[in-house]
Design a protein around this motif. Structure first.
Motif, mmCIF file in Angstrom:
data_model
loop_
_atom_site.group_PDB
_atom_site.id
_atom_site.type_symbol
_atom_site.label_atom_id
_atom_site.label_comp_id
_atom_site.label_asym_id
_atom_site.label_seq_id
_atom_site.Cartn_x
_atom_site.Cartn_y
_atom_site.Cartn_z
ATOM 1 N N ILE A 93 51.047 88.971 51.975
ATOM 2 C CA ILE A 93 49.666 88.976 51.494
ATOM 3 C C ILE A 93 48.842 87.837 52.071
ATOM 4 O O ILE A 93 47.623 87.918 52.204
ATOM 5 C CB ILE A 93 49.645 88.903 49.947
ATOM 6 N N LYS A 94 49.501 86.740 52.468
ATOM 7 C CA LYS A 94 48.778 85.529 52.816
ATOM 8 C C LYS A 94 48.352 85.477 54.278
ATOM 9 O O LYS A 94 47.337 84.894 54.638
ATOM 10 C CB LYS A 94 49.653 84.306 52.483
ATOM 11 N N GLY A 95 49.163 86.068 55.155
ATOM 12 C CA GLY A 95 48.884 85.942 56.582
ATOM 13 C C GLY A 95 49.467 84.652 57.134
ATOM 14 O O GLY A 95 50.329 84.027 56.520
ATOM 15 N N GLY A 96 49.000 84.235 58.294
ATOM 16 C CA GLY A 96 49.540 83.054 58.959
ATOM 17 C C GLY A 96 49.205 81.762 58.234
ATOM 18 O O GLY A 96 48.433 81.734 57.291
ATOM 19 N N ALA A 97 49.819 80.669 58.702
ATOM 20 C CA ALA A 97 49.635 79.375 58.034
ATOM 21 C C ALA A 97 49.425 78.282 59.060
ATOM 22 O O ALA A 97 50.076 77.252 59.029
ATOM 23 C CB ALA A 97 50.839 79.078 57.161
ATOM 24 N N THR A 98 48.510 78.522 59.984
ATOM 25 C CA THR A 98 48.249 77.536 61.035
ATOM 26 C C THR A 98 46.804 77.067 61.013
ATOM 27 O O THR A 98 46.263 76.627 62.017
ATOM 28 C CB THR A 98 48.576 78.134 62.423
ATOM 29 N N GLY A 99 46.150 77.150 59.859
ATOM 30 C CA GLY A 99 44.741 76.786 59.771
ATOM 31 C C GLY A 99 43.865 77.985 60.068
ATOM 32 O O GLY A 99 44.318 79.132 60.068
ATOM 33 N N GLY A 100 42.586 77.719 60.331
ATOM 34 C CA GLY A 100 41.672 78.822 60.593
ATOM 35 C C GLY A 100 40.431 78.387 61.334
ATOM 36 O O GLY A 100 40.068 77.208 61.344
ATOM 37 N N GLY A 101 39.754 79.361 61.970
ATOM 38 C CA GLY A 101 38.520 79.082 62.690
ATOM 39 C C GLY A 101 38.732 78.077 63.797
ATOM 40 O O GLY A 101 39.644 78.217 64.619
ATOM 41 N N TYR A 102 37.887 77.030 63.805
ATOM 42 C CA TYR A 102 37.997 75.982 64.820
ATOM 43 C C TYR A 102 38.807 74.788 64.308
ATOM 44 O O TYR A 102 38.647 73.671 64.790
ATOM 45 C CB TYR A 102 36.605 75.552 65.272
ATOM 46 N N SER A 103 39.675 75.076 63.343
ATOM 47 C CA SER A 103 40.559 74.046 62.798
ATOM 48 C C SER A 103 41.958 74.646 62.682
ATOM 49 O O SER A 103 42.415 75.005 61.611
ATOM 50 C CB SER A 103 40.043 73.586 61.426
ATOM 51 N N GLN A 104 42.626 74.756 63.835
ATOM 52 C CA GLN A 104 43.933 75.393 63.906
ATOM 53 C C GLN A 104 44.918 74.533 64.698
ATOM 54 O O GLN A 104 44.523 73.677 65.484
ATOM 55 C CB GLN A 104 43.848 76.749 64.612
ATOM 56 N N VAL A 105 46.218 74.809 64.471
ATOM 57 C CA VAL A 105 47.258 74.293 65.354
ATOM 58 C C VAL A 105 47.700 75.434 66.257
ATOM 59 O O VAL A 105 47.734 76.598 65.841
ATOM 60 C CB VAL A 105 48.451 73.710 64.578
ATOM 61 N N LEU A 106 48.029 75.089 67.499
ATOM 62 C CA LEU A 106 48.307 76.089 68.528
ATOM 63 C C LEU A 106 49.615 75.771 69.246
ATOM 64 O O LEU A 106 50.028 74.608 69.283
ATOM 65 C CB LEU A 106 47.158 76.113 69.542
ATOM 66 N N PRO A 107 50.265 76.799 69.834
ATOM 67 C CA PRO A 107 49.914 78.221 69.906
ATOM 68 C C PRO A 107 50.209 78.937 68.587
ATOM 69 O O PRO A 107 51.364 78.994 68.156
ATOM 70 C CB PRO A 107 50.800 78.750 71.038
ATOM 71 N N MET A 108 49.172 79.479 67.961
ATOM 72 C CA MET A 108 49.298 79.988 66.603
ATOM 73 C C MET A 108 50.228 81.195 66.503
ATOM 74 O O MET A 108 50.955 81.341 65.513
ATOM 75 C CB MET A 108 47.921 80.301 66.004
ATOM 76 N N GLU A 109 50.281 82.066 67.534
ATOM 77 C CA GLU A 109 51.190 83.211 67.465
ATOM 78 C C GLU A 109 52.637 82.748 67.443
ATOM 79 O O GLU A 109 53.448 83.219 66.654
ATOM 80 C CB GLU A 109 50.985 84.163 68.646
ATOM 81 N N ASP A 110 52.969 81.803 68.326
ATOM 82 C CA ASP A 110 54.344 81.304 68.383
ATOM 83 C C ASP A 110 54.736 80.614 67.081
ATOM 84 O O ASP A 110 55.850 80.796 66.574
ATOM 85 C CB ASP A 110 54.504 80.310 69.537
ATOM 86 N N ILE A 111 53.846 79.775 66.557
ATOM 87 C CA ILE A 111 54.152 79.015 65.346
ATOM 88 C C ILE A 111 54.391 79.959 64.166
ATOM 89 O O ILE A 111 55.293 79.755 63.354
ATOM 90 C CB ILE A 111 53.025 78.016 65.030
ATOM 91 N N ASN A 112 53.581 81.016 64.073
ATOM 92 C CA ASN A 112 53.709 81.962 62.972
ATOM 93 C C ASN A 112 54.884 82.927 63.141
ATOM 94 O O ASN A 112 55.393 83.467 62.161
ATOM 95 C CB ASN A 112 52.416 82.777 62.815
ATOM 96 N N LEU A 113 55.298 83.160 64.386
ATOM 97 C CA LEU A 113 56.363 84.130 64.659
ATOM 98 C C LEU A 113 57.544 83.456 65.349
ATOM 99 O O LEU A 113 57.509 83.233 66.559
ATOM 100 C CB LEU A 113 55.829 85.266 65.544
ATOM 101 N N HIS A 114 58.543 83.086 64.611
ATOM 102 C CA HIS A 114 59.811 82.524 65.108
ATOM 103 C C HIS A 114 59.732 81.051 65.507
ATOM 104 O O HIS A 114 60.660 80.303 65.275
ATOM 105 C CB HIS A 114 60.365 83.333 66.292
ATOM 106 N N PHE A 115 58.643 80.624 66.181
ATOM 107 C CA PHE A 115 58.447 79.237 66.600
ATOM 108 C C PHE A 115 59.622 78.774 67.460
ATOM 109 O O PHE A 115 59.928 79.392 68.468
ATOM 110 C CB PHE A 115 58.237 78.364 65.368
ATOM 111 N N THR A 116 60.323 77.693 67.069
ATOM 112 C CA THR A 116 61.453 77.194 67.861
ATOM 113 C C THR A 116 62.794 77.574 67.244
ATOM 114 O O THR A 116 63.834 77.028 67.621
ATOM 115 C CB THR A 116 61.385 75.657 68.012
#
Length: 555
Positions: A102-125
């Motif tokens: 229900i919540k979606g990703g957790a890397t911030g939003g808009g012009y206040s994000q940590v990147l790469p947001m797809e990698d961080i939200n999906l598996h990361f390291t």
């Protein structure tokens, strides 16, 4: 534009350039592609920690309207760097459960994000995967020992408390039977699955000081009893060595970047409603060793993440924040004042005044810890000047400084005023953290203190199971551990329907779990679940990837 569309417009810097901002030579990095790297624990300098400023970001009680705590944490970091303060943001890793739920990703939003947001939200390291595998290895060893005819420890399967975990919301796995299919498949018994973020292994990872501490804590995990009533721990199964081996890389913090090219350290991911809700001690100390300011967050509202941050993490690690920022939004306060979701965009000063009771309680709670408080109003486009001024007036009455942050739309530029206020408060603060309770108190006194002082409860009720759990904890000599209360994030009470500032309610503790490896016990209140379920319309339905590998739908 959506968060992912904004993220895709940013030209990422090679992670070596980000490391150089912290004075780290590229030879010390363990690269995970061009834009992610792991940091060696040797970079932590215990002698420098007290010279630096730790800023905790918390929030009012969360609502479906959202407060944007992570977004403000990142934006504040950008703002501090803009005004010349060398700052790193240190955050938790997202769980796939909320990402697809229900919540979606957790890397911030808009012009206040940590990147790469797809990698961080999906598996990361792969840290969550390592935690999951280490946890489930112990589960496999337990069932193998129960079945063994030669190496059996005589474990009574009825007493085994260790479940399995997976990083997904799947309510159908809460209660299962294992060992079906004949004698070759093991001994049938009832068990279940928790979400990986609720794993004690995750809690251990985030509270360990180094690798030796990690291995010892893994060995201290309580499993159950033998048939002759002797307690069994993971070390009795010789499990902690192999479990630690699986976590050899996961114990190292991850370095990424913000949209504006500032350092971000992301490590660990325990939820705050069912665990301690903060990133690892190692990551926090890493940030403090490399920066002048560290901005970090604690999950959900101040009553959950921040209380555990102070009473468990800070006490364990010897940390004391220089300032604490409480995030609020106009629309969330109106929600606490009784406004329905579809009407939150409309000005409603009466509901806002009523909803500010929730803000008032959280500010009171901040002051109980002898810390220097700040309120950050996370601005949305629908907020009116009159509504903002009402909140500013309330903060003046509460004698807490407040500043507006417009970070979703403006990034660090929209947080410069908040950054100046935060830097001023942090640099002038002479307060030292005063924990809410002493670990040596009884379990009942610790729970009562949190429930009455922080939640505002009138009394605490223990079910018969919880009372039996208390007796077991005392018999094991674990009653001097801190308490990590599992409670709904939706209310200050244990009833998610009680919004605002509920009073005269009773908190019901229905059971108390043992997390002796992590070093705390977990009183479980209300109907809190350690394995969430998916909503009727999960975020997974909106996530897709095109033929070139570009992901859409993450937010």
């Amino acid at each position: 534009m959506t968060d992912i569309e904004i993220a895709n417009t940013i030209q990422l810097k090679p992670i070596g350039e980000i490391a150089a901002k912290l004075g780290i030579d590229s030879d010390m990095l363990e690269f995970y592609g061009k834009y992610k790297a792991k940091l060696p624990l040797s970079l932590i300098d215990e002698n420098r920690l007290r010279e630096k400023h730790l800023i905790l970001v918390s929030a009012i009680s969360p609502t479906p309207a959202g407060e944007g705590k992570t977004t403000v944490s990142i934006g504040l970091t950008e703002g501090l760097n803009r005004i010349g303060k060398k700052t790193t943001v240190v955050l938790r890793e997202p769980s796939l459960g909320p990402v697809f739920g229900i919540k979606g990703g957790a890397t911030g939003g808009g012009y206040s994000q940590v990147l790469p947001m797809e990698d961080i939200n999906l598996h990361f390291t792969g840290d969550f995967n390592a935690v999951e595998k280490a946890h489930n290895l112990l589960a496999a060893l337990i069932d193998n020992n129960i079945q063994s005819k030669t190496t059996s420890l005589g474990i009574d399967p009825r007493t085994v408390t260790w479940k399995r975990v997976m990083d997904m919301n799947d309510r159908s796995l809460r209660h299962i039977i294992v060992g079906l299919g004949g004698t070759a498949s093991g001994i049938p018994r009832e068990t279940g699955f928790d979400i990986t973020a609720a794993s004690e292994v995750m809690a251990i990872l985030c509270l360990s000081e180094d690798f030796a501490d990690l291995k010892e804590r893994l060995g201290n995990i309580f499993i159950g009893y033998t048939y002759d009533k002797q307690p069994i721990y993971a070390r009795d199964l010789k499990a902690n060595g192999a479990m630690a081996a699986l976590l050899k890389e996961a114990i190292k913090p991850n370095l990424v970047q913000t949209i504006e090219g500032n350092p971000a350290i992301i490590h660990g991911g325990p939820f705050a409603n069912i665990a301690q809700g903060t990133n690892s001690i190692i990551a926090t100390k890493m940030g403090l060793s490399l920066s002048d300011f560290v901005v970090t967050e604690a999950g959900f509202g101040f009553d959950l993440g921040a209380e555990k941050f102070f009473d468990i993490k800070c006490v364990k690690a010897g940390l004391s924040p220089s300032a604490v920022v409480l995030v609020a939004t106009v629309r969330a306060l109106k929600y606490h004042g009784g406004v329905k979701m579809d009407a939150l965009k409309e000005e409603n000063k009466e509901a806002l005044r009523k909803g500010m009771e929730n803000l008032e309680k959280h500010v009171e709670n901040m002051k109980k810890f002898n810390i220097c408080p700040i309120v950050a109003l996370n601005r949305f486009a629908t907020d009116t000047d009159a509504e903002i001024e009402l909140i500013a007036d309330k903060c003046r009455q509460l004698e807490v400084p407040m500043e507006v942050a417009d970070v979703w739309a403006q990034g660090g530029k929209g947080a410069e005023k908040l950054a100046r206020l935060t830097a001023k408060v942090a640099e002038q603060c002479v307060c030292r953290l005063h924990p809410l309770y002493d670990w040596n108190w009884s379990i009942e006194k610790k729970v009562e203190t949190i429930a009455k002082e922080i939640y505002g409860a009138a009394a605490i009720d223990y079910t018969s199971q919880a009372k039996n759990d208390l007796k077991k904890i005392i018999s094991l000599g674990l009653d001097k551990l801190p308490v990590c209360i599992a409670k709904t994030q939706k209310s200050l009470s244990d009833n998610p329907k009680l919004l605002g500032r509920p009073k005269d309610f009773i908190v019901t503790v229905r059971q108390i779990e043992i997390a002796s490896g992590a070093g705390f016990v977990i009183p479980i209140t209300g109907d809190i679940m350690r394995m969430p379920g998916l909503p009727d319309s999960p975020s997974a339905e909106r996530i897709d990837v095109d033929k070139e590998g570009h992901i859409s739908g993450l937010f």
